[in-house]
Every structure is written in C-alpha cells, then in structure tokens.
Write an enzyme that holds these catalytic residues in place. Structure first.
Site, PDB file in Angstrom:
ATOM      1  N   HIS A  17      20.952 -65.631  41.830  1.00 52.28           N
ATOM      2  CA  HIS A  17      20.483 -64.828  43.105  1.00 52.28           C
ATOM      3  C   HIS A  17      21.424 -63.372  42.731  1.00 52.28           C
ATOM      4  O   HIS A  17      20.624 -62.440  43.110  1.00 52.28           O
ATOM      5  CB  HIS A  17      21.147 -65.297  44.398  1.00 52.28           C
ATOM      6  CG  HIS A  17      20.330 -66.917  44.683  1.00 52.28           C
ATOM      7  ND1 HIS A  17      20.875 -67.709  45.330  1.00 52.28           N
ATOM      8  CD2 HIS A  17      18.938 -66.800  44.943  1.00 52.28           C
ATOM      9  CE1 HIS A  17      19.902 -68.697  45.509  1.00 52.28           C
ATOM     10  NE2 HIS A  17      19.065 -68.158  45.436  1.00 52.28           N
ATOM     11  N   LYS A  41      14.162 -76.640  59.299  1.00 51.40           N
ATOM     12  CA  LYS A  41      14.764 -76.958  57.916  1.00 51.40           C
ATOM     13  C   LYS A  41      16.288 -77.078  58.127  1.00 51.40           C
ATOM     14  O   LYS A  41      16.738 -76.579  58.866  1.00 51.40           O
ATOM     15  CB  LYS A  41      14.579 -75.821  57.004  1.00 51.40           C
ATOM     16  CG  LYS A  41      13.976 -76.153  55.575  1.00 51.40           C
ATOM     17  CD  LYS A  41      13.461 -74.719  54.983  1.00 51.40           C
ATOM     18  CE  LYS A  41      13.840 -74.947  53.292  1.00 51.40           C
ATOM     19  NZ  LYS A  41      13.601 -73.834  52.823  1.00 51.40           N
ATOM     20  N   SER A 128      20.010 -73.935  43.704  1.00 61.66           N
ATOM     21  CA  SER A 128      21.034 -74.261  44.810  1.00 61.66           C
ATOM     22  C   SER A 128      21.015 -75.337  44.940  1.00 61.66           C
ATOM     23  O   SER A 128      22.091 -76.237  45.135  1.00 61.66           O
ATOM     24  CB  SER A 128      20.789 -73.395  46.147  1.00 61.66           C
ATOM     25  OG  SER A 128      20.798 -72.248  46.070  1.00 61.66           O
TER      26      SER A 128
HETATM   27  P1  ADP Z   1      13.763 -70.575  48.589  1.00 65.62           P
HETATM   28  O1  ADP Z   1      14.313 -71.360  49.536  1.00 65.62           O
HETATM   29  O2  ADP Z   1      12.429 -69.791  48.499  1.00 65.62           O
HETATM   30  O3  ADP Z   1      13.673 -71.448  47.289  1.00 65.62           O
HETATM   31  P2  ADP Z   1      16.144 -69.801  47.285  1.00 65.62           P
HETATM   32  O4  ADP Z   1      17.254 -69.287  47.906  1.00 65.62           O
HETATM   33  O5  ADP Z   1      16.121 -70.902  46.413  1.00 65.62           O
HETATM   34  O6  ADP Z   1      14.951 -69.761  48.107  1.00 65.62           O
HETATM   35  O7  ADP Z   1      15.834 -68.582  46.253  1.00 65.62           O
HETATM   36  C1  ADP Z   1      15.520 -67.165  46.589  1.00 65.62           C
HETATM   37  C2  ADP Z   1      14.804 -66.435  45.426  1.00 65.62           C
HETATM   38  O8  ADP Z   1      15.683 -66.504  44.536  1.00 65.62           O
HETATM   39  C3  ADP Z   1      13.353 -67.197  45.250  1.00 65.62           C
HETATM   40  O9  ADP Z   1      12.549 -66.061  44.770  1.00 65.62           O
HETATM   41  C4  ADP Z   1      13.918 -67.994  43.913  1.00 65.62           C
HETATM   42  O10 ADP Z   1      12.813 -67.980  43.016  1.00 65.62           O
HETATM   43  C5  ADP Z   1      14.960 -66.767  43.325  1.00 65.62           C
HETATM   44  N1  ADP Z   1      15.961 -67.539  42.726  1.00 65.62           N
HETATM   45  C6  ADP Z   1      16.709 -68.642  42.908  1.00 65.62           C
HETATM   46  N2  ADP Z   1      17.655 -69.098  41.775  1.00 65.62           N
HETATM   47  C7  ADP Z   1      17.280 -68.011  40.934  1.00 65.62           C
HETATM   48  C8  ADP Z   1      17.718 -67.866  39.425  1.00 65.62           C
HETATM   49  N3  ADP Z   1      18.537 -68.653  39.080  1.00 65.62           N
HETATM   50  N4  ADP Z   1      17.519 -66.908  38.671  1.00 65.62           N
HETATM   51  C9  ADP Z   1      16.325 -66.175  39.166  1.00 65.62           C
HETATM   52  N5  ADP Z   1      15.839 -66.317  40.548  1.00 65.62           N
HETATM   53  C10 ADP Z   1      16.360 -67.146  41.018  1.00 65.62           C
END
Ligand code: ADP
Length: 163
Positions: A17, A41, A128
C-alpha cells in the site's frame, strides 16, 4: 490540479500500500487515501487505528491526506469533487476484480477514471489478510509491513491471547 483518491481497507496498511501511496503522490498534485468503513464488514483494526497508522506512515508526503469513508466511494468522490481513482494491482486476479469494480463505478458516474498501478515486484505477494494470519501465529511480518504496523499486530494478538 490533479487530485486522486486511493481507497481501500488498509487492514492493516502494508509496504505494498505504502509503495502505491508514494508512487501516486509523485504523480498527482493531491492524493486522498480513503479508509473504508463498511458497517457490514468486520475489520481487525478500527477505522481510527487504520487512519492513525496511515497518517504516521504518510507524514512525509505533504500532498497526501487520510480520511475515512463510510459511504459508497462514488458518493465520496462526488462530494469531494475527485474524478480519479487509484487502485493497486498485484496480478491477474486483482485485475479482474478491479476491472469489474471500475466498470461498476463508471456505471454509477461516467466521469470517474480508474487508474491502475501495478505492484512493485517485491510486494506482489503482500496481502493484508495473509499478513494477519501470519501475525496470529506470531510469525515475523518484518519486510511486509512497516515497523509500527508490525508492532500494532503483535500488540493486538498479544492482548487477544491474554483474553
Ligand atoms: P480492498 O478491501 O479493496 O481489498 P485493500 O486494503 O486490500 O482493499 O487494498 C487497497 C488497494 O491497494 C487495492 O487496490 C489493492 O489492490 C491495493 N493493494 C493491496 N496490496 C497491494 C500490494 N501489495 N501491491 C500493490 N497494490 C496493493
């Protein structure tokens, strides 16, 4: 003036992130990191905890702000007059999900453009949910999350196991 939003759960924020935040902050004049708070959620960290972690982690980027959103992202974007949505993509699975999401958002408001940023190769396995799982077994999350998040995970699981 290019203003973009980067929404997500950030439960918790990972190095993946942060990499997207850093790269997007270098492209856009302003980046709003939007912490999702969906009442249906269940999150591991509260919206306040996720926001406070992100604020500390993004403190060096003067054009990045962190805010919580408990409505549809499209409604949030309209209220804030933001038309650019940044999403990170780790691979083809992410892409098909993100593609559908962008189509849905576009159907709700055709002015919204989704910009996909590909993950950095060193972060493409970071998720995550798997990091929480690892932390629940007291696994080492260094190299996946920043130290303050690793500490927050340890603290939460320590309290949890202490009852
Ligand atoms: P969500 O609940 O939408 O899955 P996340 O917190 O998991 O939200 O992720 C937010 C954004 O960050 C999403 O677009 C996800 O694809 C991106 N993301 C999460 N982990 C990574 C990573 N390791 N590299 C690049 N983008 C990421």
């Amino acid at each position: 003036m290019l203003k973009a939003a980067f929404p997500g759960s950030f439960d918790p924020p990972t190095l993946g992130h942060l990499d997207i935040i850093r790269r997007a902050a270098a492209i856009f004049d302003e980046l709003v990191v939007v912490v999702a708070e969906n009442r249906r959620k269940k999150y591991f960290f509260s919206a306040e905890e996720r926001t406070s972690m992100l604020r500390r982690l993004a403190a060096d980027h003067k054009n990045v702000s962190i805010t919580v959103c408990d409505t549809l992202i499209v409604d949030f974007l309209q209220k804030q007059d933001i038309k650019l949505l940044v999403r990170g993509v780790r691979g083809t699975d992410d892409f098909s999900y993100e593609f559908e999401l962008s189509m849905m958002n576009r159907a709700l408001d055709p002015r919204i453009e989704t910009i996909f940023m590909t993950t950095a190769p060193e972060y493409f396995v970071l998720r995550s949910s798997s990091i929480k799982e690892l932390a629940s077994f007291n696994g080492n999350t260094a190299g996946m999350v920043p130290p303050l998040v690793a500490e927050a995970l340890r603290e939460k699981f320590r309290r949890g196991s202490a009852g």
